[in-house]
Design a protein around this motif. Sequence first.
Motif, mmCIF file in Angstrom:
data_model
loop_
_atom_site.group_PDB
_atom_site.id
_atom_site.type_symbol
_atom_site.label_atom_id
_atom_site.label_comp_id
_atom_site.label_asym_id
_atom_site.label_seq_id
_atom_site.Cartn_x
_atom_site.Cartn_y
_atom_site.Cartn_z
ATOM 1 N N SER A 43 -27.063 1.365 7.336
ATOM 2 C CA SER A 43 -28.325 1.801 8.120
ATOM 3 C C SER A 43 -29.383 0.806 7.405
ATOM 4 O O SER A 43 -29.772 0.194 6.971
ATOM 5 C CB SER A 43 -28.643 3.322 7.445
ATOM 6 O OG SER A 43 -29.269 4.228 8.444
ATOM 7 N N LYS A 44 -30.520 1.139 8.125
ATOM 8 C CA LYS A 44 -31.743 0.295 6.831
ATOM 9 C C LYS A 44 -31.919 0.375 5.566
ATOM 10 O O LYS A 44 -31.742 -0.596 4.877
ATOM 11 C CB LYS A 44 -33.203 1.392 8.679
ATOM 12 C CG LYS A 44 -33.709 0.114 7.796
ATOM 13 C CD LYS A 44 -35.340 0.601 8.845
ATOM 14 C CE LYS A 44 -36.223 1.102 8.721
ATOM 15 N NZ LYS A 44 -37.332 1.350 9.401
ATOM 16 N N SER A 45 -31.922 2.122 5.634
ATOM 17 C CA SER A 45 -31.624 1.895 3.603
ATOM 18 C C SER A 45 -30.574 2.502 3.703
ATOM 19 O O SER A 45 -29.526 3.441 4.210
ATOM 20 C CB SER A 45 -32.336 3.253 3.441
ATOM 21 O OG SER A 45 -31.762 5.044 3.498
ATOM 22 N N PHE A 57 -29.668 17.534 18.526
ATOM 23 C CA PHE A 57 -29.158 17.539 16.869
ATOM 24 C C PHE A 57 -29.614 17.274 15.614
ATOM 25 O O PHE A 57 -30.982 16.522 15.829
ATOM 26 C CB PHE A 57 -28.520 15.957 15.975
ATOM 27 C CG PHE A 57 -26.994 15.942 17.286
ATOM 28 C CD1 PHE A 57 -25.851 15.722 16.871
ATOM 29 C CD2 PHE A 57 -27.785 15.313 19.402
ATOM 30 C CE1 PHE A 57 -24.681 16.123 17.648
ATOM 31 C CE2 PHE A 57 -26.343 14.855 19.321
ATOM 32 C CZ PHE A 57 -24.841 15.251 18.795
ATOM 33 N N SER A 105 -28.694 6.373 2.903
ATOM 34 C CA SER A 105 -28.358 6.779 4.166
ATOM 35 C C SER A 105 -27.691 6.465 4.634
ATOM 36 O O SER A 105 -26.075 7.788 5.110
ATOM 37 C CB SER A 105 -29.431 6.738 5.252
ATOM 38 O OG SER A 105 -30.755 7.288 5.336
ATOM 39 N N GLY A 118 -28.580 8.301 10.856
ATOM 40 C CA GLY A 118 -29.428 9.191 10.799
ATOM 41 C C GLY A 118 -28.926 10.885 11.510
ATOM 42 O O GLY A 118 -27.730 11.044 11.102
ATOM 43 N N ARG A 119 -29.136 11.192 12.255
ATOM 44 C CA ARG A 119 -28.683 13.280 12.550
ATOM 45 C C ARG A 119 -27.138 13.427 13.730
ATOM 46 O O ARG A 119 -26.712 13.170 13.968
ATOM 47 C CB ARG A 119 -30.346 13.912 13.058
ATOM 48 C CG ARG A 119 -31.029 14.178 12.350
ATOM 49 C CD ARG A 119 -31.612 14.860 13.395
ATOM 50 N NE ARG A 119 -32.868 13.706 14.106
ATOM 51 C CZ ARG A 119 -34.018 13.253 14.263
ATOM 52 N NH1 ARG A 119 -34.860 14.737 14.141
ATOM 53 N NH2 ARG A 119 -34.997 12.236 15.224
ATOM 54 N N VAL A 120 -27.371 11.472 14.285
ATOM 55 C CA VAL A 120 -26.451 11.701 15.464
ATOM 56 C C VAL A 120 -25.896 10.748 15.080
ATOM 57 O O VAL A 120 -24.380 11.070 15.200
ATOM 58 C CB VAL A 120 -26.888 11.362 16.853
ATOM 59 C CG1 VAL A 120 -25.808 10.970 18.156
ATOM 60 C CG2 VAL A 120 -27.869 11.748 17.588
ATOM 61 N N ASP A 124 -34.204 5.121 19.679
ATOM 62 C CA ASP A 124 -34.283 4.224 20.933
ATOM 63 C C ASP A 124 -34.880 2.706 20.985
ATOM 64 O O ASP A 124 -34.693 1.579 21.512
ATOM 65 C CB ASP A 124 -35.381 5.149 22.011
ATOM 66 C CG ASP A 124 -34.041 5.724 22.229
ATOM 67 O OD1 ASP A 124 -33.072 6.052 22.064
ATOM 68 O OD2 ASP A 124 -34.789 6.277 23.367
HETATM 69 N N1 NAP Z 1 -31.085 13.962 17.634
HETATM 70 C C1 NAP Z 1 -31.183 13.943 18.749
HETATM 71 O O1 NAP Z 1 -31.038 14.956 19.160
HETATM 72 C C2 NAP Z 1 -29.923 13.553 20.274
HETATM 73 C C3 NAP Z 1 -30.045 13.904 20.068
HETATM 74 C C4 NAP Z 1 -29.052 13.071 21.999
HETATM 75 C C5 NAP Z 1 -29.087 11.335 21.449
HETATM 76 N N2 NAP Z 1 -30.413 10.761 20.683
HETATM 77 C C6 NAP Z 1 -29.952 10.025 20.829
HETATM 78 O O2 NAP Z 1 -29.024 9.369 19.445
HETATM 79 C C7 NAP Z 1 -30.053 8.213 18.986
HETATM 80 C C8 NAP Z 1 -30.405 8.326 17.149
HETATM 81 O O3 NAP Z 1 -31.085 9.943 17.151
HETATM 82 P P1 NAP Z 1 -31.401 9.951 15.948
HETATM 83 O O4 NAP Z 1 -31.944 11.025 16.399
HETATM 84 O O5 NAP Z 1 -30.183 10.419 15.641
HETATM 85 O O6 NAP Z 1 -32.629 9.413 15.150
HETATM 86 P P2 NAP Z 1 -32.566 9.624 13.536
HETATM 87 O O7 NAP Z 1 -31.742 11.205 13.297
HETATM 88 O O8 NAP Z 1 -33.958 8.993 13.382
HETATM 89 O O9 NAP Z 1 -30.900 8.311 13.004
HETATM 90 C C9 NAP Z 1 -32.070 7.484 13.395
HETATM 91 C C10 NAP Z 1 -31.286 6.481 11.933
HETATM 92 O O10 NAP Z 1 -31.519 4.670 12.000
HETATM 93 C C11 NAP Z 1 -31.561 4.136 11.438
HETATM 94 N N3 NAP Z 1 -32.524 3.250 11.915
HETATM 95 C C12 NAP Z 1 -33.792 2.695 12.208
HETATM 96 N N4 NAP Z 1 -34.085 1.773 12.198
HETATM 97 C C13 NAP Z 1 -33.029 0.778 11.970
HETATM 98 C C14 NAP Z 1 -32.491 -0.219 11.198
HETATM 99 N N5 NAP Z 1 -33.514 -1.571 12.666
HETATM 100 N N6 NAP Z 1 -31.451 -0.693 11.439
HETATM 101 C C15 NAP Z 1 -31.008 0.239 10.947
HETATM 102 N N7 NAP Z 1 -30.222 1.334 11.052
HETATM 103 C C16 NAP Z 1 -32.161 1.644 11.370
HETATM 104 C C17 NAP Z 1 -32.561 4.951 10.361
HETATM 105 O O11 NAP Z 1 -32.205 4.914 9.002
HETATM 106 P P3 NAP Z 1 -32.661 5.816 7.632
HETATM 107 O O12 NAP Z 1 -32.526 6.494 7.416
HETATM 108 O O13 NAP Z 1 -31.854 4.730 6.953
HETATM 109 O O14 NAP Z 1 -34.127 4.580 7.582
HETATM 110 C C18 NAP Z 1 -32.580 6.203 10.590
HETATM 111 O O15 NAP Z 1 -30.719 7.118 9.783
HETATM 112 C C19 NAP Z 1 -31.228 7.750 19.464
HETATM 113 O O16 NAP Z 1 -31.263 6.997 20.815
HETATM 114 C C20 NAP Z 1 -31.261 9.090 20.204
HETATM 115 O O17 NAP Z 1 -32.345 9.186 21.669
HETATM 116 C C21 NAP Z 1 -30.807 11.960 19.790
#
Ligand code: NAP
Length: 295
Positions: free
Chosen positions: A33-35, A124, A38, A11-13, A71
């Motif tokens: 990734s799940k898909s 992100f 991605s 995903g984003r991070v 998370d």
């Molecule tokens: N975004 C921020 O600003 C930010 C900042 C600091 C820290 N964080 C932390 O970074 C982490 C990720 O956050 P994010 O914002 O990047 O989330 P995100 O954009 O929603 O990305 C999460 C990714 O995980 C994949 N996923 C979901 N369930 C899964 C599974 N069971 N098995 C494998 N892949 C799976 C999703 O897959 P698909 O796309 O394949 O469906 C998605 O691409 C979290 O712990 C968050 O707290 C985020």
Amino acid sequence: MKPSFSIVGCGRVGTALAIFLTEAGYIPSGLASKSLTSAKRAADLIGCLNYTDILWEATNKADIVFITTPDGTIEDVCSKIADKNGFKPECVILHCSGALTSDILSSARACGASIGSMHPLQSFASTKEYKINPFSGIVTSVEGDKKAVDEATLITQDLGSVCISIQTDTKILYHASAVVASNYLVTLLDLSLNLICRAGVPAKDAFKGLKPLIEGTLSNIEHMSVQDALTGPIARGDIKTIENHLSEIAAKTPALLSLYKILGLYTIDIAKAKGTLTDSASKRLKELLGDSTTQ
Ligand SMILES: NC(=O)c1ccc[n+]([C@@H]2O[C@H](COP(=O)([O-])OP(=O)(O)OC[C@H]3O[C@@H](n4cnc5c(N)ncnc54)[C@H](OP(=O)(O)O)[C@@H]3O)[C@@H](O)[C@H]2O)c1
């Protein structure tokens, strides 16, 4: 040579890490990734041929594994990979959650891995290519097993961030602080934009008008104390102006009144700490802002 890495959760991070770890010389071992879509999208950005939706096939050869899924899924994802013997012996497993500690990766520790968390204090917002490195110049906090913390510290520095260590048992308050600074800033600006638009400023000009004020305030906070950066009617004890704000907001947009009051109440304490507010003005302002039934 830098260690190899794998990303689980593109995903984003996860995508940003894949891009900038590769740029810093780390070797992509696999992206999952799940898909598959991605995983492929992120893999294409860094030219990695090993992308998959079978998580352990991306992780089993990596020196460092980042689990960057939402998370609520990190612990389960880690257990699933551990159950499949998907972690290389003596590797390092990291997650990037600010709210969760490294303990949620204990299933990987049971496989001989070192576990830690590495949280970038950054927002992100997309999975697209970046014009500038979002890790550059930011603070990243790390905690966990010594080997994982040492590795995460090196990674953080290679990404261009400043590393701080955070105690495992205080992490949730640290995360609450980050939420206030980032998410509630959005909330605050939404309140401000709502009010200025109600005043008749066209929406397209509203943020442009407020931006220099916001930037000037941030600059004052940077160069003075937070208290000294406080200006305006509460800092001056200007009761009439606050009375006018309250009656006008109550009349024109009552749904915003309680938030305005709560923020005002907190601001009284800052003005008191600054030393510009008399006890009697503070008392009157608290009466005005504290009682939600007065307006
Ligand atoms: N975004 C921020 O600003 C930010 C900042 C600091 C820290 N964080 C932390 O970074 C982490 C990720 O956050 P994010 O914002 O990047 O989330 P995100 O954009 O929603 O990305 C999460 C990714 O995980 C994949 N996923 C979901 N369930 C899964 C599974 N069971 N098995 C494998 N892949 C799976 C999703 O897959 P698909 O796309 O394949 O469906 C998605 O691409 C979290 O712990 C968050 O707290 C985020």
